[in-house]
Design a protein around this motif. Structure first.
Motif, PDB file in Angstrom:
ATOM      1  N   ALA B 290       0.841  -1.207   0.000  1.00 55.91           N
ATOM      2  CA  ALA B 290       0.000   0.000   0.000  1.00 55.91           C
ATOM      3  C   ALA B 290       0.874   1.255   0.000  1.00 55.91           C
ATOM      4  N   ALA B 291       1.996   1.190   0.722  1.00 56.32           N
ATOM      5  CA  ALA B 291       2.923   2.335   0.727  1.00 56.32           C
ATOM      6  C   ALA B 291       3.459   2.574  -0.684  1.00 56.32           C
ATOM      7  N   ASN B 292       3.756   1.487  -1.383  1.00 55.02           N
ATOM      8  CA  ASN B 292       4.240   1.626  -2.765  1.00 55.02           C
ATOM      9  C   ASN B 292       3.180   2.264  -3.657  1.00 55.02           C
ATOM     10  N   PHE B 293       1.918   1.877  -3.430  1.00 55.35           N
ATOM     11  CA  PHE B 293       0.812   2.470  -4.205  1.00 55.35           C
ATOM     12  C   PHE B 293       0.775   3.993  -3.968  1.00 55.35           C
ATOM     13  N   ALA B 294       0.974   4.394  -2.706  1.00 58.00           N
ATOM     14  CA  ALA B 294       0.926   5.823  -2.372  1.00 58.00           C
ATOM     15  C   ALA B 294       2.069   6.580  -3.051  1.00 58.00           C
ATOM     16  N   TRP B 295       3.274   5.985  -3.040  1.00 58.27           N
ATOM     17  CA  TRP B 295       4.394   6.682  -3.692  1.00 58.27           C
ATOM     18  C   TRP B 295       4.150   6.803  -5.194  1.00 58.27           C
ATOM     19  N   CYS B 296       3.571   5.754  -5.768  1.00 56.92           N
ATOM     20  CA  CYS B 296       3.250   5.807  -7.192  1.00 56.92           C
ATOM     21  C   CYS B 296       2.185   6.891  -7.436  1.00 56.92           C
ATOM     22  N   ASN B 297       1.208   6.969  -6.537  1.00 59.90           N
ATOM     23  CA  ASN B 297       0.149   7.979  -6.668  1.00 59.90           C
ATOM     24  C   ASN B 297       0.742   9.386  -6.693  1.00 59.90           C
ATOM     25  N   ARG B 298       1.640   9.664  -5.743  1.00 58.98           N
ATOM     26  CA  ARG B 298       2.209  11.019  -5.695  1.00 58.98           C
ATOM     27  C   ARG B 298       3.120  11.282  -6.904  1.00 58.98           C
ATOM     28  N   GLN B 299       3.740  10.217  -7.433  1.00 62.07           N
ATOM     29  CA  GLN B 299       4.567  10.384  -8.636  1.00 62.07           C
ATOM     30  C   GLN B 299       3.681  10.752  -9.831  1.00 62.07           C
ATOM     31  N   VAL B 300       2.531  10.087  -9.945  1.00 65.63           N
ATOM     32  CA  VAL B 300       1.608  10.387 -11.050  1.00 65.63           C
ATOM     33  C   VAL B 300       1.071  11.815 -10.897  1.00 65.63           C
ATOM     34  N   ILE B 301       0.786  12.214  -9.667  1.00 66.94           N
ATOM     35  CA  ILE B 301       0.279  13.579  -9.449  1.00 66.94           C
ATOM     36  C   ILE B 301       1.337  14.611  -9.861  1.00 66.94           C
ATOM     37  N   SER B 302       2.616  14.316  -9.601  1.00 68.63           N
ATOM     38  CA  SER B 302       3.680  15.235 -10.043  1.00 68.63           C
ATOM     39  C   SER B 302       3.629  15.415 -11.558  1.00 68.63           C
ATOM     40  N   TRP B 303       3.387  14.327 -12.245  1.00 64.60           N
ATOM     41  CA  TRP B 303       3.294  14.378 -13.713  1.00 64.60           C
ATOM     42  C   TRP B 303       2.097  15.237 -14.138  1.00 64.60           C
ATOM     43  N   GLU B 304       1.007  15.107 -13.392  1.00 66.01           N
ATOM     44  CA  GLU B 304      -0.177  15.930 -13.696  1.00 66.01           C
ATOM     45  C   GLU B 304       0.117  17.418 -13.426  1.00 66.01           C
ATOM     46  N   VAL B 305       0.900  17.668 -12.377  1.00 61.89           N
ATOM     47  CA  VAL B 305       1.314  19.052 -12.090  1.00 61.89           C
ATOM     48  C   VAL B 305       2.101  19.594 -13.289  1.00 61.89           C
ATOM     49  N   CYS B 306       2.995  18.764 -13.819  1.00 56.11           N
ATOM     50  CA  CYS B 306       3.822  19.197 -14.958  1.00 56.11           C
ATOM     51  C   CYS B 306       2.969  19.473 -16.194  1.00 56.11           C
ATOM     52  N   LYS B 307       1.917  18.661 -16.386  1.00 54.19           N
ATOM     53  CA  LYS B 307       1.021  18.913 -17.534  1.00 54.19           C
ATOM     54  C   LYS B 307       0.343  20.270 -17.367  1.00 54.19           C
ATOM     55  N   ALA B 308      -0.115  20.558 -16.155  1.00 54.65           N
ATOM     56  CA  ALA B 308      -0.762  21.849 -15.892  1.00 54.65           C
ATOM     57  C   ALA B 308       0.241  22.985 -16.119  1.00 54.65           C
ATOM     58  N   TRP B 309       1.473  22.759 -15.664  1.00 53.16           N
ATOM     59  CA  TRP B 309       2.539  23.761 -15.809  1.00 53.16           C
ATOM     60  C   TRP B 309       2.759  24.067 -17.294  1.00 53.16           C
ATOM     61  N   GLU B 310       2.822  22.992 -18.075  1.00 44.87           N
ATOM     62  CA  GLU B 310       3.047  23.141 -19.518  1.00 44.87           C
ATOM     63  C   GLU B 310       1.884  23.903 -20.164  1.00 44.87           C
ATOM     64  N   ASN B 311       0.661  23.558 -19.772  1.00 44.07           N
ATOM     65  CA  ASN B 311      -0.504  24.217 -20.374  1.00 44.07           C
ATOM     66  C   ASN B 311      -0.566  25.705 -20.030  1.00 44.07           C
TER      67      ASN B 311
END
Lengths: 138, 480
Positions: B290-311
């Motif tokens: 479950a901890a691994n799932f959470a780290w993956c979740n926050r990694q994906v959110i960082s990518w979403e932040v970058c998409k917003a940044w780019e837009n």
């Protein structure tokens, strides 16, 4: 007779439940959980579109109540539904067989993480009614 | 329990001696400046801390950090270490949101250059990062992919192009606990997680754009890449429904298993079994997954932040870089010195952040000589802090520090007291754009509902368990 009272808690939700039978106490607990997940959803005579059966065995009546609520919460999230009605088919102090029915939802109003055993103690009070506290992690 | 049961040891440290309760195996310790003690002793935090001191195999002391408040079983802000391998592991000492944690991304972009784009950025972040309860994200995992996420953690997202290998160096345990075993995670838990990667959920979870407002520790700030006036992004979320279900499943299992070990804790929510037992090992492996799932979740959110940044800013490459990602609801096997001898222990952190000092090998080269970044979000609209861990924390608090401001008012009281549309408008006038799924969420998380984060951080700084590096001020907040 069943009574649901929301009491103060610094971070989570503390609920006091009271009913004149163990069956009613379980129905009240399910009602309180549904009301937390989606306030008012069950108030207006919803058309029931989903039904599921629950069979739970626990070590005593307190753990049975918490395990029942935890199962109901899991069911709500996995089916994306609010379960408004509980029909208890068979019940003892350590076992419950019930049919729960409700309707699908797009999302929930409250992020209920879990139903905890903390402070839970299903017992008869001075008036002869069943009561307990339930702490819900939000 | 009353304040007068506390014995003052230092300005920042209080103790309830073992003699208070015959069942306590160790004393209970509270790290807090006097100004926080009234709030901490006004709810059941101290009673819960005493209960933790009765756990079989607990070492040295049960502890709470200055952001402590009442939880269920363990107090929030709690730290407890038990003997390895036969002391207990207790899911209640980790919490339902396994690996709830914080990550900070730092930007070279100056706030003053983009101040007029903050409202656009907050709207774009709200669009890119799914939030709210029961809301799925853009990634739909199949069963095989779920197994991979549970085994690989943040690396799964990097493999899919959501981040770089360098990111993994900047995550606690490099974003993956190797002991994870997907077979110990129930089908229900997996099902709840299938559409939840890249989502923040609701409650006190958020994504926040901050500006670096003040630097306290020039050397550490330099090593962390923090410059006054630059932007940063703070992300706070965890393992979502998957983690909640893992905790629910195993607390139930342990409640039933405890009679076998003749454990009868004062509170069922302190359900526990020996770490070395079959049930203890199963839970630990599931918790790691479950901890691994959470780290993956926050990694994906960082990518979403970058998409917003780019837009908004037109360039993905300008996206803030990951400084660090740290858990605050977790159990770890770590080594500490007892009577001059190194011993392994099972450290439970429930609302407490790892705060390791300099020369810890796992840290990236850029700041290994300085220590681990410790990320302390304040409440919505107030300051957040970046601190640096110390080797003194290893001596005092099993390498742990606080995790936030800590609630001081119930959500219901906050809803009664706070006019959410008014607060949103007031924050906007201060240059803080809040975008939320509901006014209820804004009211519940209002600054008035939290302790003074400055006092919380001052406590750990004075105690020497984590030192102030920089203060961040919010400019845009995204909530479920």
């Amino acid at each position: 007779m069943k009574k649901i009272e929301f009491l103060p808690h610094i971070a989570d939700v503390r609920i006091r439940l009271e009913a004149d039978s163990l069956e009613q106490l379980f129905c009240a607990s399910a009602e309180a959980l549904s009301e937390m997940l989606y306030p008012g959803f069950c108030n207006d005579g919803k058309t029931l579109t989903i039904g599921r059966s629950l069979h739970i065995i626990s070590m005593d009546r307190t753990t049975l109540l918490i395990d029942f609520l935890s199962e109901l919460l899991t069911l709500a999230y996995t089916e994306k539904a609010i379960f408004c009605y509980v029909h208890i088919e068979k019940m003892s102090e350590t076992q419950i067989n019930a049919i729960v029915s409700g309707a699908l939802v797009d999302g929930f109003e409250e992020d209920v993480k879990a139903v905890t055993y903390h402070e839970a103690n299903v017992q008869k009070n001075e008036t002869g009614n069943w009561e307990t506290i339930v702490i819900v992690d939000i | 329990m009353k304040k007068q049961h506390l014995q003052k040891i230092e300005d920042y440290l209080w103790e309830i001696p073992r003699s208070y309760n015959a069942n306590m195996h160790v004393p209970a310790r509270v790290y807090a400046l006097e100004g926080l003690i009234d709030a901490i002793s006004s709810d059941r935090s101290l009673d819960q801390l005493v209960n933790v001191a009765t756990l079989p195999g607990i070492m040295k002391a049960s502890m709470v950090m200055p952001d402590a408040h009442e939880g269920y079983g363990f107090p929030i802000g709690g730290v407890a270490a038990t003997q390895y391998p036969d002391g207990v592991i207790s899911p209640g000492g980790i919490g339902y949101d396994i690996n709830c944690g914080v990550r900070l991304m730092v930007s070279k972009m100056r706030y003053e250059d983009v101040a007029d784009r903050m409202e656009d950025l907050s709207k774009e972040l709200y669009k890119q990062i799914p939030s709210g309860v029961g809301k799925g994200g853009m990634i739909q995992l199949n069963r095989k992919a779920m197994e991979d996420v549970l085994i690989k953690g943040a690396e799964w997202a990097v493999d899919k192009g959501m981040g770089s290998l360098e990111d993994l160096e900047h995550i606690e345990n490099h974003g993956c606990l190797k002991e994870a075993d997907p077979a110990t995670v129930s089908d229900k838990a997996k099902q709840r997680g299938l559409d939840q990667l890249g989502t923040i959920g609701a409650g006190n979870h958020f994504v926040e754009i901050d500006v670096v407002d003040q630097i306290f520790h020039e050397e550490a700030a330099g090593a962390f890449g923090l410059q006054k006036g630059n932007l940063a992004v703070l992300i706070h979320t965890g393992s979502r429904g998957l983690g909640h279900q893992v905790a629910t499943d195993y607390i139930r299992l342990m409640v039933n298993a405890m009679p076998k070990y003749e454990y009868k804790p004062p509170d069922r929510e302190l359900a526990c079994v020996p770490f070395s037992s079959e049930e203890g090992q199963q839970y630990f492996k599931a918790m790691c997954a479950a901890a691994n799932f959470a780290w993956c979740n926050r990694q994906v959110i960082s990518w979403e932040v970058c998409k917003a940044w780019e837009n908004v800013f037109g360039s993905y490459s300008d996206c803030p870089k990951l400084l660090y990602d740290v858990a605050h609801n977790i159990a770890k096997i770590e080594e500490y010195t007892f009577n001059g001898k190194m011993e392994k222990v099972i450290v439970h952190r429930k609302g407490a952040t790892r705060a390791f000092g300099a020369d810890f090998e796992e840290l990236p080269r850029a700041f290994r000589h300085i220590g681990q970044p410790v990320l302390i979000p304040g409440s919505m609209g107030t300051e957040s802090y970046v601190l640096v861990g110390t080797n003194k924390s290893l001596e005092l608090t099993f390498g742990s520090s606080c995790h936030g401001a800590g609630r001081r008012m119930s959500r219901r009281a906050a809803k009664r007291q706070v006019n959410a549309p008014g607060l949103q408008e007031q924050l906007k006038k201060q240059g803080i754009f809040v975008t939320a799924g509901s006014f209820k969420g804004i009211a519940e998380e209002a600054p008035v509902a939290y302790k003074d984060v400055n006092l919380v951080v001052e406590t750990v700084h004075r105690a020497g368990i984590a030192l102030k590096v920089a203060k961040l001020k919010p400019k845009a907040v995204i909530k479920g």
